[in-house]
Design a protein around this motif. Structure first.
Motif, PDB file in Angstrom:
ATOM      1  N   MET A   1       0.860  -1.199   0.000  1.00  0.00           N
ATOM      2  CA  MET A   1       0.000   0.000   0.000  1.00  0.00           C
ATOM      3  C   MET A   1       0.897   1.251   0.000  1.00  0.00           C
ATOM      4  O   MET A   1       1.737   1.428   0.879  1.00  0.00           O
ATOM      5  CB  MET A   1      -0.910  -0.003   1.235  1.00  0.00           C
ATOM      6  CG  MET A   1      -1.825   1.223   1.280  1.00  0.00           C
ATOM      7  SD  MET A   1      -2.792   1.283   2.807  1.00  0.00           S
ATOM      8  CE  MET A   1      -4.068   0.093   2.450  1.00  0.00           C
ATOM      9  N   ILE A   2       0.680   2.098  -1.014  1.00  0.00           N
ATOM     10  CA  ILE A   2       1.469   3.327  -1.149  1.00  0.00           C
ATOM     11  C   ILE A   2       0.613   4.520  -0.707  1.00  0.00           C
ATOM     12  O   ILE A   2      -0.480   4.725  -1.238  1.00  0.00           O
ATOM     13  CB  ILE A   2       1.910   3.539  -2.612  1.00  0.00           C
ATOM     14  CG1 ILE A   2       2.774   2.359  -3.078  1.00  0.00           C
ATOM     15  CG2 ILE A   2       2.672   4.862  -2.763  1.00  0.00           C
ATOM     16  CD1 ILE A   2       3.163   2.414  -4.551  1.00  0.00           C
ATOM     17  N   GLY A   3       1.080   5.288   0.257  1.00  0.00           N
ATOM     18  CA  GLY A   3       0.342   6.459   0.738  1.00  0.00           C
ATOM     19  C   GLY A   3       0.925   7.758   0.178  1.00  0.00           C
ATOM     20  O   GLY A   3       2.146   7.863  -0.008  1.00  0.00           O
ATOM     21  N   ILE A   4       0.059   8.704  -0.105  1.00  0.00           N
ATOM     22  CA  ILE A   4       0.492  10.052  -0.531  1.00  0.00           C
ATOM     23  C   ILE A   4      -0.409  11.062   0.179  1.00  0.00           C
ATOM     24  O   ILE A   4      -1.637  10.943   0.125  1.00  0.00           O
ATOM     25  CB  ILE A   4       0.339  10.265  -2.054  1.00  0.00           C
ATOM     26  CG1 ILE A   4       1.054   9.146  -2.830  1.00  0.00           C
ATOM     27  CG2 ILE A   4       0.870  11.637  -2.467  1.00  0.00           C
ATOM     28  CD1 ILE A   4       0.819   9.212  -4.340  1.00  0.00           C
ATOM     29  N   ILE A   5       0.216  12.024   0.852  1.00  0.00           N
ATOM     30  CA  ILE A   5      -0.550  13.098   1.500  1.00  0.00           C
ATOM     31  C   ILE A   5       0.102  14.414   1.117  1.00  0.00           C
ATOM     32  O   ILE A   5       1.329  14.541   1.215  1.00  0.00           O
ATOM     33  CB  ILE A   5      -0.494  12.989   3.044  1.00  0.00           C
ATOM     34  CG1 ILE A   5      -1.014  11.640   3.512  1.00  0.00           C
ATOM     35  CG2 ILE A   5      -1.271  14.132   3.694  1.00  0.00           C
ATOM     36  CD1 ILE A   5      -0.688  11.331   4.969  1.00  0.00           C
ATOM     37  N   GLY A   6      -0.684  15.370   0.686  1.00  0.00           N
ATOM     38  CA  GLY A   6      -0.058  16.659   0.419  1.00  0.00           C
ATOM     39  C   GLY A   6      -0.837  17.484  -0.571  1.00  0.00           C
ATOM     40  O   GLY A   6      -1.867  17.068  -1.106  1.00  0.00           O
ATOM     41  N   ARG A   7      -0.320  18.673  -0.786  1.00  0.00           N
ATOM     42  CA  ARG A   7      -0.970  19.578  -1.731  1.00  0.00           C
ATOM     43  C   ARG A   7      -0.877  19.015  -3.140  1.00  0.00           C
ATOM     44  O   ARG A   7       0.155  18.457  -3.526  1.00  0.00           O
ATOM     45  CB  ARG A   7      -0.297  20.956  -1.654  1.00  0.00           C
ATOM     46  CG  ARG A   7      -0.562  21.662  -0.339  1.00  0.00           C
ATOM     47  CD  ARG A   7       0.139  23.013  -0.245  1.00  0.00           C
ATOM     48  NE  ARG A   7       1.588  22.901  -0.134  1.00  0.00           N
ATOM     49  CZ  ARG A   7       2.453  23.343  -1.031  1.00  0.00           C
ATOM     50  NH1 ARG A   7       2.023  23.924  -2.134  1.00  0.00           N
ATOM     51  NH2 ARG A   7       3.738  23.230  -0.832  1.00  0.00           N
ATOM     52  N   LEU A   8      -1.973  19.153  -3.902  1.00  0.00           N
ATOM     53  CA  LEU A   8      -1.962  18.700  -5.294  1.00  0.00           C
ATOM     54  C   LEU A   8      -1.391  19.837  -6.136  1.00  0.00           C
ATOM     55  O   LEU A   8      -2.119  20.542  -6.825  1.00  0.00           O
ATOM     56  CB  LEU A   8      -3.377  18.334  -5.754  1.00  0.00           C
ATOM     57  CG  LEU A   8      -4.098  17.256  -4.938  1.00  0.00           C
ATOM     58  CD1 LEU A   8      -5.526  17.067  -5.431  1.00  0.00           C
ATOM     59  CD2 LEU A   8      -3.349  15.934  -5.018  1.00  0.00           C
ATOM     60  N   GLU A   9      -0.093  20.031  -6.004  1.00  0.00           N
ATOM     61  CA  GLU A   9       0.600  21.105  -6.717  1.00  0.00           C
ATOM     62  C   GLU A   9       1.819  20.483  -7.391  1.00  0.00           C
ATOM     63  O   GLU A   9       2.341  19.461  -6.932  1.00  0.00           O
ATOM     64  CB  GLU A   9       1.093  22.190  -5.731  1.00  0.00           C
ATOM     65  CG  GLU A   9       0.040  22.776  -4.810  1.00  0.00           C
ATOM     66  CD  GLU A   9      -0.988  23.650  -5.525  1.00  0.00           C
ATOM     67  OE1 GLU A   9      -0.704  24.083  -6.661  1.00  0.00           O
ATOM     68  OE2 GLU A   9      -2.077  23.865  -4.962  1.00  0.00           O
TER      69      GLU A   9
END
Ligand code: ADP
Length: 519
Positions: free
Chosen positions: A324-332
């Motif tokens: 499972m790959i997680g990504i959190i953050g601004r979509l910039e």
């Protein structure tokens, strides 16, 4: 010996010698948790003052009284401080509210001006900057100094942060110079992200109230515009940024966002101090958002329980062995979405790997992610929202955390990930380069490896790096667990960084006083 090394030695010397003498510090920020947050600056402005106070220093934070502050549920009281701030041809009234950072001795003063700050968002509406942002933050900067005057208080140093507070060092060195309260106040500006500079049309210079003579290429002007970050850099007694690598990178044309000359010019006063993380909030052992709590002794069971709940609640296939790959953050674009999306698209089609994404930002990225979610609902969990709770849950549930930033001043999520036993895959830039040690034969042998990193900003390099991580997760669980343990054992707390800030404050104050004596 180069100056950077000299400065670092001086700071570490001061760290050991003078930490115990309490300082009086004013910290000015446009956001701070738990009052108001859009990004990493808020985390820093909540955690660093707390840690400085714990070390025995008196810290007073100034923050605009946004709607989110007033609605935070944290007790806020009026004060007798009221002011009228000149802004161009008008006078704008405001006042000061008093609060306290919960669970600490840190005083918060909220600059209250409902027309400017009692708004739904901090800086933007529907993805566009508020048209009066320049005016709002000039008002804020002037209000901070007027409050200091009215409180008849002389802090030793004002720590400004980012462009929103960039005018403070300039006002100190111009209008307020020569007055007893302000004469000896030193200033430090910290650059949290050089990409955001507060650039406005030149007529806004009238709002600052400063003479046009300062509107020159060395001080406040930048390609014909008023630039408030450049202003702060030009006038502050010292400049810092949030990682040693970023401090070097921003002095190069490639990463200087046009300000590399200004920064090189002040390189003797520029240093990098890595951010810490708030280990009270980001602690898998006590985190109330998690389905199961865990530490380094039982992370396998704990993470597996969190992953299983995430899979069930997000409609993903329930299987602990699927990476499972997680990504959190601004979509910039800064966060590397131009690399992530092609790999994600390809892998969703062909591989048994799950993606869990939390973010807000650019509409085009949101549209692609929404399309992918519709096509692969059991492989992609998508939350296009700002949610602290979901952020904590992803950090615990994911096996891999992805952060292929084009540039990254410090980055916090990679440190949260390591604290939560989630292995980071990052691009080697800024603070990511300073915190993530790529797994190689050597770093695995000496047990310093804690993740994966790559350098060239290409889809191929990102894909190879994630592929290495996935391969290790699937085929070599004992080495994988070694990476997790190294990350979880590391100390990402603010304690060490706060000491470095104290040393920098002391050094800046000492230099300022010495320069007065030699004048
Ligand atoms: P930046 O300051 O460039 O946005 P950082 O990694 O330094 O990046 O800090 C971002 C902070 O904001 C982290 O605490 C991260 O968890 C949080 N964050 C970003 N986007 C979201 C979101 N959509 N929901 C919850 N938290 C978020």
């Amino acid at each position: 010996m180069s100056f950077q090394i000299g400065l670092r030695l001086e700071i570490s010397y001061l760290c050991s010698k003078t930490q115990s003498v309490p300082m009086d510090i004013l910290f000015a920020s446009s956001e701070a948790t738990p009052f108001a947050k859009t990004g990493g600056l808020a985390d820093v402005a909540g955690a660093l003052p707390r840690e400085l106070s714990r070390l025995g220093h008196r810290v007073t934070v100034f923050l605009p009284a946004y709607r989110s502050c007033l609605n935070s549920g944290i007790p806020i009281e009026p004060t007798e401080i009221e002011f009228e701030i000149p802004l161009g041809t008008k006078l704008v009234e405001g006042n000061l509210l008093h609060s306290r950072l919960p669970g600490s001795d840190v005083t918060f003063y909220l600059v209250n001006q409902p027309d400017y700050f009692d708004r739904k968002h901090l800086y933007t509406v529907k993805g566009k900057d508020y048209v009066d942002n320049c005016e709002r933050f000039i008002f804020f900067c002037r209000s901070v100094l007027e409050s200091v005057r009215m409180l008849d208080w002389s802090p030793e140093i004002i720590h400004a942060n980012d462009w929103q507070t960039g005018l403070i060092p300039a006002l100190l060195k111009t209008e307020y110079v020569g007055t007893t309260t302000f004469e000896n106040i030193a200033s430090l500006i910290t650059i949290h992200n050089l990409a955001y500079q507060g650039s406005f049309w030149h007529w806004d210079m009238l709002l600052t109230g400063l003479d046009w003579k300062y509107f020159n290429w060395r001080q406040m002007e930048f390609y014909g515009q008023l630039n408030l970050l450049k202003t702060g850099i030009a006038f502050a007694d010292a400049i810092s940024t949030v990682s040693p690598t970023y401090a070097q990178e921003i002095q190069t044309p490639a990463q200087g966002c046009g300000l590399h000359d200004t920064l090189q010019h002040r390189s003797d006063e520029l240093t990098g101090i890595l951010n810490g993380i708030d280990v009270n909030t980001w602690n898998p052992q006590t985190d109330p958002a998690l389905a199961a709590n865990y530490d380094v002794t039982n992370f396998e069971a704990g993470k597996s329980a969190c992953k299983s709940v995430m899979q069930k609640e997000s409609g993903l296939v329930e299987d602990p062995n699927i990476p499972m790959i997680g990504i959190i953050g601004r979509l910039e674009s800064q966060k590397g979405w131009s690399l992530i999306l092609p790999v994600m698209k390809q892998w969703l089609e062909t591989l048994d790997v799950q993606w869990v994404v939390l973010g807000t930002g650019q509409a085009d990225y949101q549209a692609v992610l929404n399309r992918l979610k519709r096509s692969y609902p059991d492989k992609l969990a998508l939350t296009l929202d700002f949610s602290n709770e979901v952020a904590h849950q992803i950090e615990a549930a994911a096996d891999i955390f992805l952060m292929p930033s084009e540039f990254e001043p410090c980055g916090l999520n990679q440190m949260y990930s390591m604290a939560y036993g989630t292995v980071p895959v990052v691009r080697r830039t800024g603070g990511l380069a300073d915190t993530v040690v790529n797994a190689t034969t050597e770093t695995l042998a000496d047990k310093t490896a804690n993740g994966f990193s790559f350098q060239p900003f290409t889809v191929e390099d990102l894909e190879s790096s994630i592929a290495l991580a996935v391969d290790m997760f699937v085929n070599d669980r004992s080495t994988w667990n070694q990476l997790i343990e190294t990350g979880m054992h590391s100390d990402w707390s603010w304690a060490a960084s706060a000491r470095k800030y104290v040393a920098l404050y002391k050094q800046t104050v000492t230099r300022k006083l010495a320069s007065h004596q030699t004048v």
